[in-house]
Design a protein around this motif. Structure first.
Motif, PDB file in Angstrom:
ATOM      1  N   ASP A 202       0.854  -1.191   0.000  1.00  0.00           N
ATOM      2  CA  ASP A 202       0.000   0.000   0.000  1.00  0.00           C
ATOM      3  C   ASP A 202       0.887   1.237   0.000  1.00  0.00           C
ATOM      4  OD1 ASP A 202      -2.311   1.468   0.028  1.00  0.00           O
ATOM      5  OD2 ASP A 202      -3.138   0.526   1.831  1.00  0.00           O
ATOM      6  N   ASP A 203       0.433   2.267  -0.663  1.00  0.00           N
ATOM      7  CA  ASP A 203       1.174   3.529  -0.649  1.00  0.00           C
ATOM      8  C   ASP A 203       0.918   4.246   0.677  1.00  0.00           C
ATOM      9  OD1 ASP A 203       2.135   3.128  -3.230  1.00  0.00           O
ATOM     10  OD2 ASP A 203       0.353   4.044  -4.130  1.00  0.00           O
ATOM     11  N   ASP A 204       1.997   4.594   1.378  1.00  0.00           N
ATOM     12  CA  ASP A 204       1.857   5.267   2.666  1.00  0.00           C
ATOM     13  C   ASP A 204       1.345   6.695   2.463  1.00  0.00           C
ATOM     14  OD1 ASP A 204       2.910   2.977   3.628  1.00  0.00           O
ATOM     15  OD2 ASP A 204       4.737   3.836   4.460  1.00  0.00           O
ATOM     16  N   ASP A 205       0.310   7.028   3.205  1.00  0.00           N
ATOM     17  CA  ASP A 205      -0.190   8.397   3.221  1.00  0.00           C
ATOM     18  C   ASP A 205      -0.749   8.680   4.609  1.00  0.00           C
ATOM     19  OD1 ASP A 205      -2.753   7.237   3.341  1.00  0.00           O
ATOM     20  OD2 ASP A 205      -3.056   7.412   1.172  1.00  0.00           O
ATOM     21  N   ALA A 206      -1.566   9.687   4.752  1.00  0.00           N
ATOM     22  CA  ALA A 206      -2.053  10.099   6.077  1.00  0.00           C
ATOM     23  C   ALA A 206      -2.894   9.026   6.752  1.00  0.00           C
ATOM     24  CB  ALA A 206      -2.854  11.395   5.963  1.00  0.00           C
ATOM     25  N   THR A 207      -3.560   8.170   5.966  1.00  0.00           N
ATOM     26  CA  THR A 207      -4.474   7.182   6.556  1.00  0.00           C
ATOM     27  C   THR A 207      -4.122   5.743   6.199  1.00  0.00           C
ATOM     28  OG1 THR A 207      -5.983   7.449   4.681  1.00  0.00           O
ATOM     29  CG2 THR A 207      -6.392   8.792   6.648  1.00  0.00           C
ATOM     30  N   HIS A 208      -3.056   5.517   5.424  1.00  0.00           N
ATOM     31  CA  HIS A 208      -2.677   4.170   5.013  1.00  0.00           C
ATOM     32  C   HIS A 208      -1.197   3.914   5.276  1.00  0.00           C
ATOM     33  CE1 HIS A 208      -6.272   5.098   2.554  1.00  0.00           C
ATOM     34  NE2 HIS A 208      -6.537   3.802   2.680  1.00  0.00           N
ATOM     35  N   SER A 209      -0.881   2.651   5.548  1.00  0.00           N
ATOM     36  CA  SER A 209       0.505   2.265   5.775  1.00  0.00           C
ATOM     37  C   SER A 209       0.701   0.840   5.268  1.00  0.00           C
ATOM     38  CB  SER A 209       0.856   2.336   7.261  1.00  0.00           C
ATOM     39  OG  SER A 209       2.178   1.862   7.489  1.00  0.00           O
ATOM     40  N   HIS A 210       1.898   0.550   4.752  1.00  0.00           N
ATOM     41  CA  HIS A 210       2.189  -0.805   4.275  1.00  0.00           C
ATOM     42  C   HIS A 210       2.304  -1.782   5.450  1.00  0.00           C
ATOM     43  CE1 HIS A 210       6.138   0.786   5.351  1.00  0.00           C
ATOM     44  NE2 HIS A 210       6.509  -0.462   5.514  1.00  0.00           N
TER      45      HIS A 210
END
Length: 347
Positions: A202-210
């Motif tokens: 998953d692409d790391d952003d404010a609400t997602h993490s690998h």
């Protein structure tokens, strides 16, 4: 014999004089290597023993031993003198100035993820649940097939995985621990919570993490119903977020539960009335759950006509963000004490 004793006295006097002139530890080391070795002048006097009679040998041997003991004492005294001189010099150089201001060390904080994890586990342990953590490197069999997700199932496209080889991967959810626990219980009723790390491409952003944290809950027994699931989750979420919070269940789909539900909790900001934070819905999605699919029970040796169960999975990251008002999931993994101090303000 007299000449030999005079040579011994001269050598002893020479060694004591040289030893007295030694000024540092390196020079003392050199003295020892030259004058106290097996090839030194003092040691070389042993060549005279073959020419002496027994009485002379006894006298000469005693004189040599006395000379050696005297030199050894002088060497030890010189060694101690140089050592303590060097030690005192170092003490003066390294002494602490007590008038200097002290250093204010920052006190560490428990990472919000670990704090929330411990809180959730304590809630369920007090409700009679066991705790079991499965392996991070999981088999495709347990991660997918035992969760009612065969190789051609479209649900696999929902989880882009990190594979080591066709049969091993980093687990994409904590659900495989359910199957392992059911195998271990061998047809008995039980309640368990399974915390652990999960991994997805998953692409790391404010609400997602690998990489993220989950806690999976599973109850298997007789006459377990959706009402039991709702009551359990309500008890759990009120304990975490406060008694004023309400929950609602919405129909959803997960391959390993049937029926499946998404669970929402009333917004902390508006308490269900609707605001910009909850997009005017009054509720915020918090976890997924459902009744254990009959196929999952059968693959674990449970007769779905006799046994039923419920399961739920909650993201620890998600709970930490809602509980502490964290807007960016990446902040949790920064280990920045300035941020952590803000997380722990009274709410």
């Amino acid at each position: 014999m007299e000449q030999i004793l005079l040579e011994l006295a001269a050598i002893k006097e020479e060694m004591l004089t040289l030893l007295n002139e030694v000024k540092d530890e390196n020079a003392l080391k050199n003295f020892r290597e030259v004058y106290l070795s097996k090839k030194s002048k003092l040691a070389s006097l042993s060549r005279y023993f073959k020419d002496l009679n027994n009485d002379e040998k006894a006298i000469f041997g005693e004189k040599i031993n006395q000379a050696r003991q005297e030199i050894d004492r002088a060497y030890k005294n010189k060694h101690d003198e140089l050592f303590f001189a060097s030690y005192n010099k170092r003490l003066l150089k390294e002494k602490i100035d007590l008038s200097l201001p002290g250093v204010n060390y920052q006190v560490g904080r428990i990472n919000p993820l670990r704090k929330v994890e411990d809180e959730i586990l304590n809630i369920f342990v007090n409700m009679g649940y066991e705790v079991y953590e499965g392996p991070d490197i999981e088999s495709d069999y347990y991660n997918f097939e035992r969760m009612n997700i065969p190789s051609d199932h479209p649900a696999r496209e929902m989880q882009d995985s990190f594979y080591f080889n066709p049969s091993l991967l980093l687990k994409t959810h904590t659900s495989p621990a359910q199957a392992r626990m059911m195998d271990a219980k061998k047809g008995e009723a039980f309640k368990v919570v399974c915390p652990g790390k999960c991994y997805r491409r998953d692409d790391d952003d404010a609400t997602h993490s690998h990489q993220f944290m989950q806690i999976e809950g599973l109850v298997v027994g007789h006459n377990i119903s959706l009402a039991d699931l709702k009551g359990t989750l309500e008890t759990f979420l009120k304990a975490v977020f406060g008694e004023k919070r309400e929950i609602r269940l919405r129909g959803s789909y997960f391959p390993f539960t049937e029926p499946s539900v998404e669970v929402d909790i009333s917004c902390a900001h508006c308490l269900g009335k609707g605001c910009s934070l909850c997009k005017n819905s009054g509720y915020i999605e918090i976890l997924g759950a459902g009744m254990v699919h009959p196929n999952v029970l059968m693959m674990s040796g449970y007769d779905p006509k006799e046994y039923s169960g419920f399961a739920f999975g909650v993201g620890i990251d998600r709970v930490a963000m809602l509980k502490y008002g964290i807007s960016d999931i990446r902040d949790i993994y920064q280990n920045d004490l300035r941020l952590f101090s803000n997380f722990y303000k009274e709410r």
